[in-house]
Motif scaffolding. Structure first.
Motif, PDB file in Angstrom:
ATOM      1  N   GLU A  78       0.857  -1.185   0.000  1.00 11.19           N
ATOM      2  CA  GLU A  78       0.000   0.000   0.000  1.00 11.19           C
ATOM      3  C   GLU A  78       0.889   1.230   0.000  1.00 11.19           C
ATOM      4  OE1 GLU A  78      -3.137  -0.032  -0.343  1.00 11.19           O
ATOM      5  OE2 GLU A  78      -3.659  -2.092   0.187  1.00 11.19           O
ATOM      6  N   LYS A  79       0.424   2.275  -0.624  1.00 13.60           N
ATOM      7  CA  LYS A  79       1.164   3.536  -0.642  1.00 13.60           C
ATOM      8  C   LYS A  79       0.461   4.523   0.284  1.00 13.60           C
ATOM      9  CE  LYS A  79       3.768   2.007  -4.000  1.00 13.60           C
ATOM     10  NZ  LYS A  79       4.535   0.869  -3.642  1.00 13.60           N
ATOM     11  N   HIS A  80       1.020   4.744   1.449  1.00 14.31           N
ATOM     12  CA  HIS A  80       0.452   5.706   2.392  1.00 14.31           C
ATOM     13  C   HIS A  80       1.242   7.001   2.311  1.00 14.31           C
ATOM     14  CE1 HIS A  80      -2.160   2.757   4.201  1.00 14.31           C
ATOM     15  NE2 HIS A  80      -1.139   1.934   4.349  1.00 14.31           N
ATOM     16  N   ASN A  81       0.531   8.086   2.357  1.00 18.32           N
ATOM     17  CA  ASN A  81       1.186   9.392   2.257  1.00 18.32           C
ATOM     18  C   ASN A  81       1.200  10.144   3.572  1.00 18.32           C
ATOM     19  OD1 ASN A  81       1.733   9.040  -0.472  1.00 18.32           O
ATOM     20  ND2 ASN A  81      -0.304   9.771  -1.054  1.00 18.32           N
ATOM     21  N   ASP A  82       0.798   9.491   4.654  1.00 16.73           N
ATOM     22  CA  ASP A  82       0.779  10.148   5.957  1.00 16.73           C
ATOM     23  C   ASP A  82       2.217  10.285   6.460  1.00 16.73           C
ATOM     24  OD1 ASP A  82       0.454  11.039   8.517  1.00 16.73           O
ATOM     25  OD2 ASP A  82      -0.761   9.342   9.195  1.00 16.73           O
ATOM     26  N   PRO A  83       2.745  11.497   6.525  1.00 19.75           N
ATOM     27  CA  PRO A  83       4.141  11.675   6.955  1.00 19.75           C
ATOM     28  C   PRO A  83       4.366  11.311   8.424  1.00 19.75           C
ATOM     29  CG  PRO A  83       3.084  13.805   6.611  1.00 19.75           C
ATOM     30  CD  PRO A  83       2.103  12.760   6.187  1.00 19.75           C
ATOM     31  N   GLN A  84       3.287  11.253   9.229  1.00 17.24           N
ATOM     32  CA  GLN A  84       3.422  10.907  10.641  1.00 17.24           C
ATOM     33  C   GLN A  84       3.529   9.396  10.850  1.00 17.24           C
ATOM     34  OE1 GLN A  84       4.093  13.295  12.307  1.00 17.24           O
ATOM     35  NE2 GLN A  84       3.016  15.073  11.576  1.00 17.24           N
ATOM     36  N   ALA A  85       2.980   8.627   9.923  1.00 17.65           N
ATOM     37  CA  ALA A  85       2.977   7.161  10.061  1.00 17.65           C
ATOM     38  C   ALA A  85       4.277   6.577   9.523  1.00 17.65           C
ATOM     39  CB  ALA A  85       1.794   6.577   9.302  1.00 17.65           C
ATOM     40  N   ARG A  86       4.607   5.402  10.042  1.00 17.41           N
ATOM     41  CA  ARG A  86       5.774   4.693   9.525  1.00 17.41           C
ATOM     42  C   ARG A  86       5.507   4.245   8.092  1.00 17.41           C
ATOM     43  NH1 ARG A  86       8.343  -0.174  12.803  1.00 17.41           N
ATOM     44  NH2 ARG A  86       9.980  -0.236  11.270  1.00 17.41           N
ATOM     45  N   SER A  87       6.502   4.278   7.278  1.00 16.44           N
ATOM     46  CA  SER A  87       6.385   3.895   5.882  1.00 16.44           C
ATOM     47  C   SER A  87       6.007   2.419   5.757  1.00 16.44           C
ATOM     48  CB  SER A  87       7.726   4.145   5.195  1.00 16.44           C
ATOM     49  OG  SER A  87       7.893   3.331   4.081  1.00 16.44           O
ATOM     50  N   PRO A  88       5.101   2.079   4.820  1.00 14.23           N
ATOM     51  CA  PRO A  88       4.781   0.666   4.589  1.00 14.23           C
ATOM     52  C   PRO A  88       6.022  -0.153   4.230  1.00 14.23           C
ATOM     53  CG  PRO A  88       3.240   2.068   3.419  1.00 14.23           C
ATOM     54  CD  PRO A  88       4.300   2.964   3.988  1.00 14.23           C
ATOM     55  N   LEU A  89       6.959   0.480   3.543  1.00 11.93           N
ATOM     56  CA  LEU A  89       8.200  -0.219   3.206  1.00 11.93           C
ATOM     57  C   LEU A  89       8.962  -0.601   4.466  1.00 11.93           C
ATOM     58  CD1 LEU A  89       9.417   2.005   0.229  1.00 11.93           C
ATOM     59  CD2 LEU A  89       8.275  -0.205   0.088  1.00 11.93           C
ATOM     60  N   ASP A  90       9.040   0.320   5.416  1.00 12.22           N
ATOM     61  CA  ASP A  90       9.733   0.044   6.678  1.00 12.22           C
ATOM     62  C   ASP A  90       9.014  -1.026   7.482  1.00 12.22           C
ATOM     63  OD1 ASP A  90      11.586   1.999   6.019  1.00 12.22           O
ATOM     64  OD2 ASP A  90      10.651   3.536   7.272  1.00 12.22           O
ATOM     65  N   LEU A  91       7.683  -0.935   7.536  1.00 14.83           N
ATOM     66  CA  LEU A  91       6.901  -1.922   8.281  1.00 14.83           C
ATOM     67  C   LEU A  91       7.078  -3.323   7.688  1.00 14.83           C
ATOM     68  CD1 LEU A  91       3.579   0.073   8.744  1.00 14.83           C
ATOM     69  CD2 LEU A  91       5.225  -0.527  10.530  1.00 14.83           C
ATOM     70  N   PHE A  92       7.021  -3.400   6.372  1.00 10.47           N
ATOM     71  CA  PHE A  92       7.165  -4.692   5.710  1.00 10.47           C
ATOM     72  C   PHE A  92       8.581  -5.227   5.880  1.00 10.47           C
ATOM     73  CE2 PHE A  92       8.014  -7.444   2.086  1.00 10.47           C
ATOM     74  CZ  PHE A  92       6.965  -8.342   2.208  1.00 10.47           C
ATOM     75  N   ALA A  93       9.573  -4.389   5.691  1.00  6.40           N
ATOM     76  CA  ALA A  93      10.968  -4.816   5.826  1.00  6.40           C
ATOM     77  C   ALA A  93      11.240  -5.375   7.228  1.00  6.40           C
ATOM     78  CB  ALA A  93      11.914  -3.656   5.525  1.00  6.40           C
ATOM     79  N   ALA A  94      10.648  -4.783   8.226  1.00  2.98           N
ATOM     80  CA  ALA A  94      10.821  -5.284   9.598  1.00  2.98           C
ATOM     81  C   ALA A  94      10.085  -6.606   9.792  1.00  2.98           C
ATOM     82  CB  ALA A  94      10.323  -4.246  10.601  1.00  2.98           C
ATOM     83  N   ALA A  95       8.870  -6.715   9.275  1.00  2.00           N
ATOM     84  CA  ALA A  95       8.073  -7.926   9.472  1.00  2.00           C
ATOM     85  C   ALA A  95       8.677  -9.130   8.777  1.00  2.00           C
ATOM     86  CB  ALA A  95       6.648  -7.696   8.975  1.00  2.00           C
ATOM     87  N   VAL A  96       9.182  -8.939   7.572  1.00  2.90           N
ATOM     88  CA  VAL A  96       9.670 -10.072   6.787  1.00  2.90           C
ATOM     89  C   VAL A  96      10.858 -10.767   7.476  1.00  2.90           C
ATOM     90  CG1 VAL A  96      11.329  -8.889   5.274  1.00  2.90           C
ATOM     91  CG2 VAL A  96      10.013 -10.803   4.392  1.00  2.90           C
ATOM     92  N   GLN A  97      11.570 -10.026   8.316  1.00  2.63           N
ATOM     93  CA  GLN A  97      12.707 -10.627   9.039  1.00  2.63           C
ATOM     94  C   GLN A  97      12.254 -11.736   9.985  1.00  2.63           C
ATOM     95  OE1 GLN A  97      15.808  -9.753   8.143  1.00  2.63           O
ATOM     96  NE2 GLN A  97      14.847  -8.318   6.739  1.00  2.63           N
ATOM     97  N   ALA A  98      11.035 -11.680  10.440  1.00  5.13           N
ATOM     98  CA  ALA A  98      10.525 -12.655  11.416  1.00  5.13           C
ATOM     99  C   ALA A  98       9.822 -13.845  10.766  1.00  5.13           C
ATOM    100  CB  ALA A  98       9.567 -11.962  12.381  1.00  5.13           C
ATOM    101  N   TRP A  99       9.688 -13.858   9.463  1.00  3.72           N
ATOM    102  CA  TRP A  99       8.974 -14.937   8.777  1.00  3.72           C
ATOM    103  C   TRP A  99       9.965 -15.995   8.317  1.00  3.72           C
ATOM    104  CZ3 TRP A  99       5.990 -11.048   5.223  1.00  3.72           C
ATOM    105  CH2 TRP A  99       5.063 -10.341   6.002  1.00  3.72           C
ATOM    106  N   PRO A 100      10.046 -17.138   8.981  1.00  5.16           N
ATOM    107  CA  PRO A 100      11.054 -18.152   8.637  1.00  5.16           C
ATOM    108  C   PRO A 100      10.860 -18.759   7.248  1.00  5.16           C
ATOM    109  CG  PRO A 100       9.552 -18.993  10.310  1.00  5.16           C
ATOM    110  CD  PRO A 100       9.226 -17.546  10.119  1.00  5.16           C
ATOM    111  N   GLU A 101       9.658 -18.730   6.728  1.00  6.96           N
ATOM    112  CA  GLU A 101       9.413 -19.288   5.398  1.00  6.96           C
ATOM    113  C   GLU A 101      10.106 -18.484   4.299  1.00  6.96           C
ATOM    114  OE1 GLU A 101       5.775 -20.145   7.965  1.00  6.96           O
ATOM    115  OE2 GLU A 101       7.006 -18.385   7.557  1.00  6.96           O
ATOM    116  N   VAL A 102      10.335 -17.207   4.567  1.00  4.87           N
ATOM    117  CA  VAL A 102      10.982 -16.330   3.583  1.00  4.87           C
ATOM    118  C   VAL A 102      12.490 -16.471   3.747  1.00  4.87           C
ATOM    119  CG1 VAL A 102      11.282 -13.959   2.776  1.00  4.87           C
ATOM    120  CG2 VAL A 102       9.042 -14.723   3.621  1.00  4.87           C
TER     121      VAL A 102
END
Length: 160
Positions: A78-102
């Motif tokens: 998703e492309k969010h433009n809210d400058p106060q929220a964490r970037s979807p790229l950052d959120l995804f990059a952090a989450a993928v580290q915890a997924w052992p299947e990846v």
């Protein structure tokens, strides 16, 4: 090792041998690259300290450890433009580290944000991963999957 410091022919031969046989002894390595064992050891240590050699691993056959299905997934976020929220790229990059299947995740240019290599036991395991983990992540908009039918080439060796 400074990135501007090019590898010489001996360094390249050492790296080629180590990529093929990571458990070779320094005596064997030295003989293969025409150095003394102490000179081979010094060069390997320099390559390690310089980050050229980043580690040593045992390479496993996924099928032999119960991981018979490999898939490549393209993921769009998703492309969010809210400058106060964490970037979807950052959120995804952090989450993928915890997924052992990846076992590999790369950011791509173009229409797709990420390419994931996923290794799972079977289609049921794959379905659980996609439905319960990947698609439930708030940053993921969609994904598309291609399953590996046949492995024609698989190597970890870089072309030196």
């Amino acid at each position: 090792m400074d990135p501007s410091d090019p590898l010489d022919a001996v360094d390249r031969r050492i790296l080629q041998v180590l990529q093929a046989q990571g458990r070779i002894t320094y005596d064997e390595l030295a003989a293969r690259v025409s150095l003394s064992p102490s000179a081979a050891l010094r060069r390997v240590k320099r390559l390690e300290d310089g980050g050229v050699i980043s580690g040593y691993v045992a390479l496993l056959a996924p099928e032999r450890v119960g991981l018979g299905l490999t898939a490549y997934l393209t993921v769009r976020l998703e492309k969010h433009n809210d400058p106060q929220a964490r970037s979807p790229l950052d959120l995804f990059a952090a989450a993928v580290q915890a997924w052992p299947e990846v076992i590999e995740c790369v950011a791509l240019s173009g229409d797709i944000d990420y390419l994931l290599r996923v290794v799972v036991q079977d289609m049921e395991h794959y379905s659980r991963f996609v439905m319960d983990t990947l698609l439930k992540h708030p940053a993921v908009r969609d994904c598309k999957t291609s399953f590996v039918l046949q492995r024609l080439k698989s190597t970890t060796a870089l072309p030196l």
